[in-house]
Design a protein around this motif. Structure first.
Motif, PDB file in Angstrom:
ATOM      1  N   ALA A 192       0.866  -1.192  -0.031  1.00 45.64           N
ATOM      2  CA  ALA A 192       0.016   0.061   0.054  1.00 45.64           C
ATOM      3  C   ALA A 192       0.919   1.271  -0.061  1.00 45.64           C
ATOM      4  CB  ALA A 192      -0.968   0.127   1.413  1.00 45.64           C
ATOM      5  N   PRO A 193       0.259   2.287  -0.630  1.00 46.12           N
ATOM      6  CA  PRO A 193       1.342   3.513  -0.639  1.00 46.12           C
ATOM      7  C   PRO A 193       1.244   4.283   0.520  1.00 46.12           C
ATOM      8  CG  PRO A 193      -0.941   3.974  -1.780  1.00 46.12           C
ATOM      9  CD  PRO A 193      -0.901   2.429  -1.291  1.00 46.12           C
ATOM     10  N   PRO A 194       1.778   5.651   0.795  1.00 47.18           N
ATOM     11  CA  PRO A 194       1.793   6.562   1.668  1.00 47.18           C
ATOM     12  C   PRO A 194       0.581   7.243   1.672  1.00 47.18           C
ATOM     13  CG  PRO A 194       4.046   6.684   0.672  1.00 47.18           C
ATOM     14  CD  PRO A 194       3.063   5.747  -0.291  1.00 47.18           C
ATOM     15  N   HIS A 195       0.307   8.186   2.641  1.00 47.57           N
ATOM     16  CA  HIS A 195      -0.742   8.979   2.351  1.00 47.57           C
ATOM     17  C   HIS A 195      -0.480  10.241   1.853  1.00 47.57           C
ATOM     18  CE1 HIS A 195      -3.331   7.050   5.444  1.00 47.57           C
ATOM     19  NE2 HIS A 195      -2.373   7.057   6.465  1.00 47.57           N
ATOM     20  N   GLY A 196      -1.571  10.696   1.134  1.00 45.29           N
ATOM     21  CA  GLY A 196      -1.255  11.823   0.268  1.00 45.29           C
ATOM     22  C   GLY A 196      -1.978  11.535  -1.102  1.00 45.29           C
ATOM     23  N   LYS A 197      -2.555  12.656  -1.843  1.00 45.41           N
ATOM     24  CA  LYS A 197      -3.252  12.496  -2.800  1.00 45.41           C
ATOM     25  C   LYS A 197      -1.975  12.288  -3.858  1.00 45.41           C
ATOM     26  CE  LYS A 197      -3.690  17.457  -3.353  1.00 45.41           C
ATOM     27  NZ  LYS A 197      -5.012  18.474  -3.285  1.00 45.41           N
ATOM     28  N   GLU A 198      -0.919  12.765  -3.850  1.00 42.06           N
ATOM     29  CA  GLU A 198       0.132  12.399  -5.052  1.00 42.06           C
ATOM     30  C   GLU A 198       0.452  10.859  -5.279  1.00 42.06           C
ATOM     31  OE1 GLU A 198       2.896  14.366  -1.784  1.00 42.06           O
ATOM     32  OE2 GLU A 198       0.746  13.757  -1.894  1.00 42.06           O
ATOM     33  N   PHE A 199       0.100  10.258  -3.931  1.00 39.63           N
ATOM     34  CA  PHE A 199       0.634   8.837  -4.114  1.00 39.63           C
ATOM     35  C   PHE A 199      -0.609   7.887  -4.547  1.00 39.63           C
ATOM     36  CE2 PHE A 199       3.597  10.527  -0.855  1.00 39.63           C
ATOM     37  CZ  PHE A 199       4.586  10.383  -1.676  1.00 39.63           C
ATOM     38  N   SER A 200      -1.868   8.214  -4.245  1.00 37.57           N
ATOM     39  CA  SER A 200      -3.032   7.507  -4.437  1.00 37.57           C
ATOM     40  C   SER A 200      -4.152   8.288  -4.840  1.00 37.57           C
ATOM     41  CB  SER A 200      -3.560   6.683  -3.314  1.00 37.57           C
ATOM     42  OG  SER A 200      -4.516   5.963  -3.344  1.00 37.57           O
ATOM     43  N   HIS A 201      -4.964   7.751  -5.729  1.00 33.11           N
ATOM     44  CA  HIS A 201      -6.314   8.252  -6.133  1.00 33.11           C
ATOM     45  C   HIS A 201      -7.386   7.726  -5.430  1.00 33.11           C
ATOM     46  CE1 HIS A 201      -4.258  10.561  -8.847  1.00 33.11           C
ATOM     47  NE2 HIS A 201      -3.772   9.537  -9.695  1.00 33.11           N
ATOM     48  N   GLY A 202      -7.196   6.769  -4.534  1.00 34.57           N
ATOM     49  CA  GLY A 202      -8.333   5.896  -3.752  1.00 34.57           C
ATOM     50  C   GLY A 202      -8.714   6.773  -2.503  1.00 34.57           C
TER      51      GLY A 202
END
Length: 279
Positions: A192-202
């Motif tokens: 799973a990616p880090p927090h932050g909208k640059e890392f995830s669109h979910g």
């Protein structure tokens, strides 16, 4: 050995160059295969242990040029619910690294396990599971002590998609006591990616970034400055979800090795493969 150096092979005199032409697996100038990379690492490990005795027997000079005999390995691992098989197989991987690079467990190889879960959601939902803190870690120490620590770790917690990746990396880079004279590896195992909208669109409880407030770029820069080799193991079909993280981290750390696993049993071999090729 120089190419024109005379050697004795099966009571026949020949140059080293002639020997290598008929025994290509002994050509240590070329890397052609995964097995060859593993064999080279095995050769250097054996030479480091047996070389002095062999050289004394034949009255020749022993050298440790290009031999690495001290290693620090930190396994930074997502410990939320889906990661249990990978946590278990980390123990097998540690034992395999000891077998490859150390004849015993006296400190030539030191290991740390840095487990992370997630920050509690703003709604109050507990994402840390049974832990009192986001990160649960042991220092760099002998293999069996680290394996005993891993035995206390359970896969639990987590809520939204992203996890406290930055917390785990920051602890490993800035809180562990890395030995400056050792070859240093940080093996990051996650799905799973880090927090932050640059890392995830979910869905993300913290779309503005990890609530720890630690800039991920600073952690990656510090990792590079300490000459820590970064390896990313992507688990559970997470190639798409981690694509943005890999791309962004590349910009701040530089190139690093990544591998995708769908079976936790592959962890041992793939980790050894990357490290042996790097050496």
């Amino acid at each position: 050995l120089q190419e024109n150096r005379l050697i004795n092979y099966k009571n026949k005199g020949m140059t080293w160059n002639e020997f290598v032409r008929s025994h290509p697996s002994w050509n240590f100038k070329v890397e052609n295969s995964e097995n060859e990379a593993l064999n080279k690492a095995k050769f250097w490990s054996i030479w480091n242990k047996a070389g002095p005795q062999i050289c004394r027997h034949y009255n020749i000079h022993y050298t440790t040029d290009h031999v690495l005999d001290k290693f620090n390995f930190a396994f930074v691992t997502d410990c939320t619910g889906s990661m249990y098989p990978y946590i278990e197989n980390t123990k097998n991987t540690i034992n395999a690294l000891v077998r490859k690079f150390s004849s015993d467990d006296t400190g030539a190889c030191l290991f740390s396990f840095v487990g992370y879960r997630d920050h509690d959601a703003p709604s109050g939902a507990n994402a840390k599971g049974s832990w009192s803190d986001v990160v649960n870690a042991c220092p760099l120490q002998q293999a069996q002590n680290t394996i005993q620590f891993i035995n206390t770790i359970t896969a639990d917690g987590g809520g939204d998609g992203p996890e406290a990746v930055v917390d785990g990396l920051n602890y490993a880079v800035n809180n562990l006591t890395w030995d400056s004279s050792s070859k240093k590896y940080l093996i990051h195992i996650l799905d799973a990616p880090p927090h932050g909208k640059e890392f995830s669109h979910g869905y993300d409880d913290y779309p503005r970034g990890c609530p720890c407030g630690i800039p991920y770029a600073d952690v990656l820069t510090r990792m590079k400055e300490q000459d820590i080799t970064y390896i990313v193991i992507r688990c559970n079909n997470s190639v798409d979800s981690l694509r943005q993280m890999i791309s962004i981290y590349n910009k701040h750390y530089g190139d690093f090795n990544t591998v995708s696993l769908n079976d936790a049993k592959q962890l041992e071999f793939k980790t050894l493969e990357i490290i042996c090729k790097d050496i």
